[in-house]
Design an enzyme around this catalytic site. Sequence first.
Site, short mmCIF file in Angstrom:
data_model
loop_
_atom_site.label_atom_id
_atom_site.label_comp_id
_atom_site.label_asym_id
_atom_site.label_seq_id
_atom_site.Cartn_x
_atom_site.Cartn_y
_atom_site.Cartn_z
CE LYS A 1 10.07 42.52 -85.99
NZ LYS A 1 8.62 42.80 -86.15
C1 LIG Z 1 8.01 43.82 -87.00
C2 LIG Z 1 6.58 43.70 -87.37
C3 LIG Z 1 5.97 44.52 -88.37
C4 LIG Z 1 6.73 45.60 -89.09
O1 LIG Z 1 7.65 45.09 -90.04
P1 LIG Z 1 8.81 46.02 -90.62
O2 LIG Z 1 9.70 45.12 -91.37
O3 LIG Z 1 9.49 46.61 -89.40
O4 LIG Z 1 8.17 47.06 -91.46
C5 LIG Z 1 4.64 44.30 -88.68
N1 LIG Z 1 3.90 43.38 -88.02
C6 LIG Z 1 4.43 42.59 -87.05
C7 LIG Z 1 3.56 41.61 -86.36
C8 LIG Z 1 5.78 42.71 -86.69
O5 LIG Z 1 6.30 41.92 -85.72
#
Ligand SMILES: *Cc1c(COP(=O)(O)O)cnc(C)c1O
Length: 496
Positions: free
Chosen positions: A113
């Site tokens: 993120k």
């Molecule tokens: C948020 C997240 C995901 C999922 O990603 P999306 O864009 O919501 O599909 C997968 N792995 C981790 C570690 C995350 O923080």
Amino acid sequence: MKYISTRDTSIGFSSAQAMKQGLSKEGGLFVPETVVPFEKDEISALSGRPYRDAAFAVLKKYLTDFTDEELWDCIDSAYSEKRWAASEITPLVPLSDSAYILELFHGPTCAFKDVALQILPKFLTYSIKKTGEDKTVVILVATSGDTGKAALEGFADVEGTRIAVFYPDDGVSDMQKLQMVTQSGANVNVGAVIGNFDDAQNGVKKIFTDKEFAKRIAARGFMLSSANSINWGRLLPQIVYYVYAYARLLAMGRVKAGEKINICVPTGNFGNILASYYAMKMGVPVNRLICASNENNVLTDFIKTGVYDKNRTFYTTISPSMDILISSNLERLLFDLSDGDEKLVTSYMKSLSEKGRYEVTDEIKSRISKLFESGFTDDDGTKETIRRVFEEKGYLCDTHTGVAVTVYNDYVKRTGDTTPTVIASTASPYKFAKSVLEALKADIAGKDDFELLNMLNEKSGVPVPDALGLLKTKPVRFSEKIKKEDMEAFVDDYLK
Ligand SMILES: *Cc1c(COP(=O)(O)O)cnc(C)c1O
């Protein structure tokens, strides 16, 4: 470039307006009016170039109300080597002759993120100025773990902004809590809500919809905004790393220009995999997009049957960031696959909120099955993969990445497909050290979080990221516990 809503195509916002507002008034998500293709040879020209060049090439096509100078300012500050533990930003690591791990977790909070949340605050500060707003933006976040910390790191000390993050006192891991309560920055605040994640989220929603409150803080020069994952400003930066990954494969001589690849993504809210879909539409040659889920496999079923049905058991898994039953960003895919049919999308979303279910047309089903693959695994399958990949390849992956690798291996077994495949790795194994050590069959009884980090380091030889290892030395700045009915007063106080 104009932005329209998936539920109202008559809206013609600038990118600054779309990012400032986040969500369209009637509930739809903002999308660019068209997906802009790369020019011939434009992707090849990025081969061997740094991440930032790929970022500029992508952002320039969509943020047409930003000057080149402004875009470079956003890019240089978000992807500076001071903030990333890897100079490539998102390194591509070969796992076999055909599988490549795209490591998206070298940012300040060790989860993918960061890629978007490092640059979103810069986009927002420019967007505020461009739309003639003179107030300080106050970002409110309710978090179940990863997003809150990534948002705090992104907004810390960004001029013209403040941020308040609420986490459920009994709903995040000790490490996640420590990451948040030690956050530095003069413009940040963190509160522990007595309750669960829903309490925190409902509290934040209430503050957002309280018009009296908005008026009161407006008089003091503040306006509320959100850093939610449905903001276009969070999706756009994620397209970049798929373009960059393709350029890296070219530079490494692993694909020839125009040769197709697969992309496999561990999926929750459907943001990350949707970014790979946009990258494909822009011209990255793609054979298959593989959507990987944990036991919360609502998307696996949807891709196979065209029926989205959230009426099912919710599982708490060792890949918690994928424990989701409503994948909000799927709405953007449906809009695109229906050739921008706002009425159809609106009807699906209405059905989802009323009945928890919808079924797409045969036309959309057929488009989905031509491009997407899907699969899921449970915690045992994930752990087994983590252990095998480590023992056989010497590569350590986290639990979310473990889901993706499992689903990819199943896909290869089923199809024999040897197309080069990029597997998105969304978190550092250190962020989920306990589950990873369990997967490696280590004896972790009685160990605290920092002992677990050292244990994983001894076992794997992979260095502990400073962002986690040094937390121990950081002073705790925020220790306030808040009743859910006092969340608004907490923000009010903060803005005095
Ligand atoms: C948020 C997240 C995901 C999922 O990603 P999306 O864009 O919501 O599909 C997968 N792995 C981790 C570690 C995350 O923080």
